[in-house]
Design an enzyme around this catalytic site. Structure first.
Site, PDB file in Angstrom:
ATOM      1  N   GLY A 146       0.835  -1.197   0.000  1.00 55.20           N
ATOM      2  CA  GLY A 146       0.000   0.000   0.000  1.00 55.20           C
ATOM      3  C   GLY A 146       0.866   1.241   0.000  1.00 55.20           C
ATOM      4  O   GLY A 146       2.015   1.211   0.467  1.00 55.20           O
ATOM      5  N   GLN A 190       3.078  10.000   0.984  1.00 54.63           N
ATOM      6  CA  GLN A 190       4.384   9.349   1.122  1.00 54.63           C
ATOM      7  C   GLN A 190       5.326   9.666  -0.035  1.00 54.63           C
ATOM      8  O   GLN A 190       6.519   9.393   0.042  1.00 54.63           O
ATOM      9  CB  GLN A 190       4.219   7.828   1.243  1.00 54.63           C
ATOM     10  CG  GLN A 190       3.555   7.391   2.534  1.00 54.63           C
ATOM     11  CD  GLN A 190       3.385   5.894   2.578  1.00 54.63           C
ATOM     12  OE1 GLN A 190       2.422   5.349   2.034  1.00 54.63           O
ATOM     13  NE2 GLN A 190       4.324   5.189   3.196  1.00 54.63           N
ATOM     14  N   CYS A 226       5.677  -0.164   7.231  1.00 52.63           N
ATOM     15  CA  CYS A 226       5.361   1.031   6.456  1.00 52.63           C
ATOM     16  C   CYS A 226       6.575   1.414   5.616  1.00 52.63           C
ATOM     17  O   CYS A 226       7.705   1.394   6.112  1.00 52.63           O
ATOM     18  CB  CYS A 226       5.003   2.170   7.406  1.00 52.63           C
ATOM     19  SG  CYS A 226       4.574   3.700   6.570  1.00 52.63           S
ATOM     20  N   LEU A 227       6.334   1.773   4.352  1.00 59.45           N
ATOM     21  CA  LEU A 227       7.450   2.143   3.476  1.00 59.45           C
ATOM     22  C   LEU A 227       8.121   3.446   3.936  1.00 59.45           C
ATOM     23  O   LEU A 227       9.222   3.741   3.497  1.00 59.45           O
ATOM     24  CB  LEU A 227       6.965   2.280   2.028  1.00 59.45           C
ATOM     25  CG  LEU A 227       6.486   0.968   1.376  1.00 59.45           C
ATOM     26  CD1 LEU A 227       5.933   1.231  -0.014  1.00 59.45           C
ATOM     27  CD2 LEU A 227       7.600  -0.068   1.321  1.00 59.45           C
ATOM     28  N   HIS A 242      -4.668   1.704   7.266  1.00 61.05           N
ATOM     29  CA  HIS A 242      -3.286   2.207   7.356  1.00 61.05           C
ATOM     30  C   HIS A 242      -3.063   3.338   6.346  1.00 61.05           C
ATOM     31  O   HIS A 242      -2.495   4.378   6.676  1.00 61.05           O
ATOM     32  CB  HIS A 242      -2.329   1.027   7.106  1.00 61.05           C
ATOM     33  CG  HIS A 242      -0.872   1.374   7.106  1.00 61.05           C
ATOM     34  ND1 HIS A 242       0.032   0.812   7.980  1.00 61.05           N
ATOM     35  CD2 HIS A 242      -0.147   2.208   6.314  1.00 61.05           C
ATOM     36  CE1 HIS A 242       1.237   1.310   7.740  1.00 61.05           C
ATOM     37  NE2 HIS A 242       1.166   2.151   6.720  1.00 61.05           N
ATOM     38  N   GLU A 243      -3.555   3.139   5.118  1.00 63.29           N
ATOM     39  CA  GLU A 243      -3.320   4.140   4.068  1.00 63.29           C
ATOM     40  C   GLU A 243      -4.178   5.394   4.273  1.00 63.29           C
ATOM     41  O   GLU A 243      -3.709   6.507   4.042  1.00 63.29           O
ATOM     42  CB  GLU A 243      -3.574   3.537   2.676  1.00 63.29           C
ATOM     43  CG  GLU A 243      -2.691   2.344   2.313  1.00 63.29           C
ATOM     44  CD  GLU A 243      -1.213   2.546   2.591  1.00 63.29           C
ATOM     45  OE1 GLU A 243      -0.716   3.685   2.503  1.00 63.29           O
ATOM     46  OE2 GLU A 243      -0.529   1.566   2.930  1.00 63.29           O
ATOM     47  N   HIS A 248      -2.600   7.644   6.665  1.00 62.23           N
ATOM     48  CA  HIS A 248      -1.534   8.485   6.085  1.00 62.23           C
ATOM     49  C   HIS A 248      -2.106   9.816   5.574  1.00 62.23           C
ATOM     50  O   HIS A 248      -1.467  10.858   5.698  1.00 62.23           O
ATOM     51  CB  HIS A 248      -0.864   7.782   4.900  1.00 62.23           C
ATOM     52  CG  HIS A 248       0.284   6.894   5.281  1.00 62.23           C
ATOM     53  ND1 HIS A 248       1.414   7.351   5.913  1.00 62.23           N
ATOM     54  CD2 HIS A 248       0.481   5.563   5.087  1.00 62.23           C
ATOM     55  CE1 HIS A 248       2.259   6.331   6.100  1.00 62.23           C
ATOM     56  NE2 HIS A 248       1.711   5.227   5.611  1.00 62.23           N
TER      57      HIS A 248
END
Ligand code: ZN
Length: 186
Positions: free
Chosen positions: A46, A51, A111-112, A153-154, A157
């Site tokens: 994701g 990000q 998480c990236l 989660h996304e 963000h």
């Protein structure tokens, strides 16, 4: 399409509340493609627009390859299995979670923007999300399992919230201290 730079903690852009997208044009569709390519390139499931430093309510996901229990398989079986799974990209414009179950489920998240650091996070186990897809259709999706976790989660963000904001302050501070030290010295 192009691969974009994924920002990491402590970049303050990760804390912004992203703006809704008002017009779905080629530049938005191109951005969604860039986000997917960037996500696949980083082996993520994701990615949110914030990000990659874009102030827009856009998220992409592909939970297809990991939504089964790989612990029960040998590496060979696992490789065999994932090779047969087609990509299942999902693009969401202006996603809005309109319902969350009272039942919670705990799952390991990463998480990236904090690569290499994972933690168990408790979240509602089923949700309903409204969004606009890349063909400008209004969709209402009820999701459970990994996809529900991933969507939450996304969407977090887009509101400036990271998965570590859902864990204890002590654990959060340990992860942040280590990660920031690692990311700012390389
Ligand atoms: Zn993330």
């Amino acid at each position: 399409m192009s691969i974009r730079e994924i920002i990491r903690v402590p970049n303050p852009f990760l804390k912004i509340v992203a703006k809704p997208v008002s017009i779905i044009n080629d530049s938005i569709l191109g951005l969604l493609d860039d986000m997917l390519e960037t996500m696949y390139n980083a082996n993520g499931i994701g990615l949110a627009a914030t990000q990659i430093s874009e102030d827009k309510r856009l998220i992409v996901m592909d939970c297809g390859k990991v939504d089964f229990n790989e612990d029960d398989m040998t590496e060979e079986e696992y490789n065999d299995k994932i090779k047969d799974i087609e990509p299942q990209p999902i693009k969401m414009i202006n996603p809005q979670i309109i319902h969350s179950s009272l039942n919670l489920t705990e799952r390991e998240e990463g998480c990236l923007s904090i690569p290499g650091y994972n933690a168990q996070v408790k979240r509602p186990d089923t949700i309903t999300v409204n969004y606009i897809d890349e063909n400008k259709n209004e969709i209402a999706l009820e999701a459970g399992g990994l996809l529900a976790t991933c969507i939450q989660h996304e969407v977090d963000h887009l509101n400036g919230v990271l998965f570590i904001d859902h864990i204890s302050r002590l654990k959060r501070e340990i992860i942040l201290r280590k990660a920031i030290k690692e990311f700012t010295t390389d």
